[in-house]
Scaffold this motif. Structure first.
Motif, PDB file in Angstrom:
ATOM      1  N   GLY A  19       0.801  -1.210   0.000  1.00  0.00           N
ATOM      2  CA  GLY A  19       0.000   0.000   0.000  1.00  0.00           C
ATOM      3  C   GLY A  19       0.835   1.261   0.000  1.00  0.00           C
ATOM      4  O   GLY A  19       0.478   2.264  -0.612  1.00  0.00           O
ATOM      5  N   ASP A  20       1.971   1.226   0.678  1.00  0.00           N
ATOM      6  CA  ASP A  20       2.823   2.402   0.787  1.00  0.00           C
ATOM      7  C   ASP A  20       3.558   2.694  -0.509  1.00  0.00           C
ATOM      8  O   ASP A  20       3.614   3.844  -0.959  1.00  0.00           O
ATOM      9  N   ASN A  21       4.131   1.663  -1.118  1.00  0.00           N
ATOM     10  CA  ASN A  21       4.887   1.854  -2.355  1.00  0.00           C
ATOM     11  C   ASN A  21       4.937   0.519  -3.105  1.00  0.00           C
ATOM     12  O   ASN A  21       5.837  -0.291  -2.869  1.00  0.00           O
ATOM     13  N   PRO A  22       3.994   0.284  -4.011  1.00  0.00           N
ATOM     14  CA  PRO A  22       3.920  -1.016  -4.694  1.00  0.00           C
ATOM     15  C   PRO A  22       5.184  -1.383  -5.477  1.00  0.00           C
ATOM     16  O   PRO A  22       5.606  -2.536  -5.457  1.00  0.00           O
ATOM     17  N   LEU A  23       5.773  -0.421  -6.144  1.00  0.00           N
ATOM     18  CA  LEU A  23       6.964  -0.720  -6.939  1.00  0.00           C
ATOM     19  C   LEU A  23       8.134  -1.123  -6.057  1.00  0.00           C
ATOM     20  O   LEU A  23       8.847  -2.092  -6.345  1.00  0.00           O
ATOM     21  N   ARG A  24       8.352  -0.367  -4.992  1.00  0.00           N
ATOM     22  CA  ARG A  24       9.441  -0.707  -4.084  1.00  0.00           C
ATOM     23  C   ARG A  24       9.175  -2.048  -3.414  1.00  0.00           C
ATOM     24  O   ARG A  24      10.099  -2.841  -3.193  1.00  0.00           O
ATOM     25  N   ALA A  25       7.907  -2.320  -3.072  1.00  0.00           N
ATOM     26  CA  ALA A  25       7.570  -3.600  -2.453  1.00  0.00           C
ATOM     27  C   ALA A  25       7.856  -4.751  -3.403  1.00  0.00           C
ATOM     28  O   ALA A  25       8.387  -5.796  -2.996  1.00  0.00           O
ATOM     29  N   ARG A  26       7.533  -4.559  -4.678  1.00  0.00           N
ATOM     30  CA  ARG A  26       7.785  -5.613  -5.663  1.00  0.00           C
ATOM     31  C   ARG A  26       9.278  -5.858  -5.822  1.00  0.00           C
ATOM     32  O   ARG A  26       9.730  -7.006  -5.911  1.00  0.00           O
ATOM     33  N   ILE A  27      10.065  -4.785  -5.832  1.00  0.00           N
ATOM     34  CA  ILE A  27      11.519  -4.924  -5.934  1.00  0.00           C
ATOM     35  C   ILE A  27      12.080  -5.652  -4.722  1.00  0.00           C
ATOM     36  O   ILE A  27      13.030  -6.434  -4.819  1.00  0.00           O
ATOM     37  N   ALA A  28      11.460  -5.412  -3.560  1.00  0.00           N
ATOM     38  CA  ALA A  28      11.921  -6.052  -2.327  1.00  0.00           C
ATOM     39  C   ALA A  28      11.493  -7.510  -2.233  1.00  0.00           C
ATOM     40  O   ALA A  28      11.832  -8.199  -1.269  1.00  0.00           O
ATOM     41  N   GLY A  29      10.738  -7.988  -3.222  1.00  0.00           N
ATOM     42  CA  GLY A  29      10.342  -9.388  -3.241  1.00  0.00           C
ATOM     43  C   GLY A  29       8.955  -9.676  -2.712  1.00  0.00           C
ATOM     44  O   GLY A  29       8.584 -10.841  -2.531  1.00  0.00           O
ATOM     45  N   VAL A  30       8.155  -8.642  -2.459  1.00  0.00           N
ATOM     46  CA  VAL A  30       6.794  -8.847  -1.985  1.00  0.00           C
ATOM     47  C   VAL A  30       5.915  -9.304  -3.141  1.00  0.00           C
ATOM     48  O   VAL A  30       5.904  -8.666  -4.201  1.00  0.00           O
ATOM     49  N   PRO A  31       5.183 -10.397  -3.010  1.00  0.00           N
ATOM     50  CA  PRO A  31       4.271 -10.851  -4.077  1.00  0.00           C
ATOM     51  C   PRO A  31       3.020  -9.963  -4.095  1.00  0.00           C
ATOM     52  O   PRO A  31       1.964 -10.338  -3.583  1.00  0.00           O
TER      53      PRO A  31
END
Length: 338
Positions: free
Chosen positions: A207-219
């Motif tokens: 919710g905070d930052n989808p792109l950064r979350a995806r880069i960090a490995g969050v599905p």
């Protein structure tokens, strides 16, 4: 010449003070103020029966608000909570009335809401349909499908054979109504989920930052589906509480303004529409304020239309304040989910 770009202590203090005022504290303060004023000026407001009724109705609204908050924190929204609640619960009551064992009916009802949650999640996460449009369309889809294929009734009643279920929504434990305990239980579980579990962290990160979350490995895509399944599950639970409290489920509630009440308690309490921020306490204080306000207006015989007008103005004001305090970032604007 050197320009000092660091904020002064006084400006930082001012911003901190303003931020605190913008969160649940000011809403809780208003709720306490209204409670005192209504208690002094409105005959019957402090009547024990009225307080019990207020708390029970607020509990159902609060549980729905917690489910809605999960999706908003994840940078989405779920407008189907009332449709899912009403139609799944009505189907369960209908099946029980036609001889289906209670546990089987509950299982089938739950599988139905899980399927709805998965479908919405797939539409939002993989088809990339903006959440507000996907869930708006699903309100009609869920209602229409249920009326055609599951239960073609305006009112579904809890049958006498299952009257023992009244203890679930209408019972008391140590003098406390079961819906209040259920609200507290759901609030505690979701609070712990969001704060201490990996999946809860994923919801906030997405919710905070989808792109950064995806880069960090969050599905991020599966997490969106998971959020909608959670929201639908909580709506089903709230529906069972409501149905066993009043011994019926009115499917016409789908066409009511109740979904706006749910959004109102979430946004008014301080859950940020741009995602990533807010929590269960925000929903609780928003629920308390709206519950007291609606109960007071009912005692004052304020017309339903005027109540809707007041709630509409409050919702619009809360959204404007949220937009001012939490500007939409570029990612939110591109996603266009709210």
């Amino acid at each position: 010449m050197t320009i000092d770009t660091k904020p002064s202590a006084s400006s930082s203090t001012s911003r901190s003070f303003a931020t605190n005022l913008s969160q649940e504290r000011i809403v809780l303060g208003i709720a306490i103020f209204l409670f005192v004023v209504f208690g002094i000026t409105l005959p019957g407001f402090l009547d024990p029966q009225n307080i019990i009724s207020l708390i029970q109705s607020v509990s159902i609204l609060g549980i729905l608000g917690i489910g809605m908050a999960i999706t908003i924190i994840g940078r989405n929204i779920d407008l189907t909570v009332i449709s899912v609640m009403a139609m799944s619960t009505a189907w369960v009551l209908y099946m029980i009335g036609n001889g289906t064992p209670v546990l089987t009916a509950l299982l089938l009802g739950y599988l139905f809401v899980v399927a709805v949650g998965i479908i919405i999640g797939l539409l939002v996460a993989y088809a990339e349909i903006p959440a507000i449009f996907a869930t708006l369309a699903m309100i009609t889809a869920v209602y229409g499908f249920s009326r055609v294929a599951l239960v073609d009734l305006d009112l579904a009643f809890l049958p006498e054979s299952a009257s023992w279920m009244r203890g679930f929504g209408g019972g008391y434990v140590l003098g406390i109504p079961v819906p209040v305990l259920a609200f507290a239980g759901v609030a505690l579980i979701v609070h712990l989920f969001l704060k201490y579990t990996k999946l809860g962290t994923f919801v906030r990160m997405g919710g905070d930052n989808p792109l950064r979350a995806r880069i960090a490995g969050v599905p991020t895509r599966p997490m969106i589906v998971f959020q909608y399944v959670l929201s639908a599950s909580i709506a089903f639970f709230a529906g069972l509480l409501l149905a066993t409290l009043v011994a019926t489920m009115n499917t016409r509630i789908v066409n009511s303004t109740m979904v706006y009440d749910v959004i109102l308690v979430v946004v008014l309490g301080g859950v940020v529409l741009s995602g990533g921020r807010g929590g269960v306490t925000n929903v609780i204080v928003g629920t308390i304020l709206i519950g007291i306000l609606l109960n007071g207006m009912t005692i004052m015989n304020v017309s339903y239309s005027i109540q809707n007008l007041i709630k509409g103005v409050m919702l619009l004001t809360a959204i404007v304040v949220d937009t001012y305090l939490n500007p939409r970032d570029e990612q939110t604007s591109q996603q266009g989910d709210i």
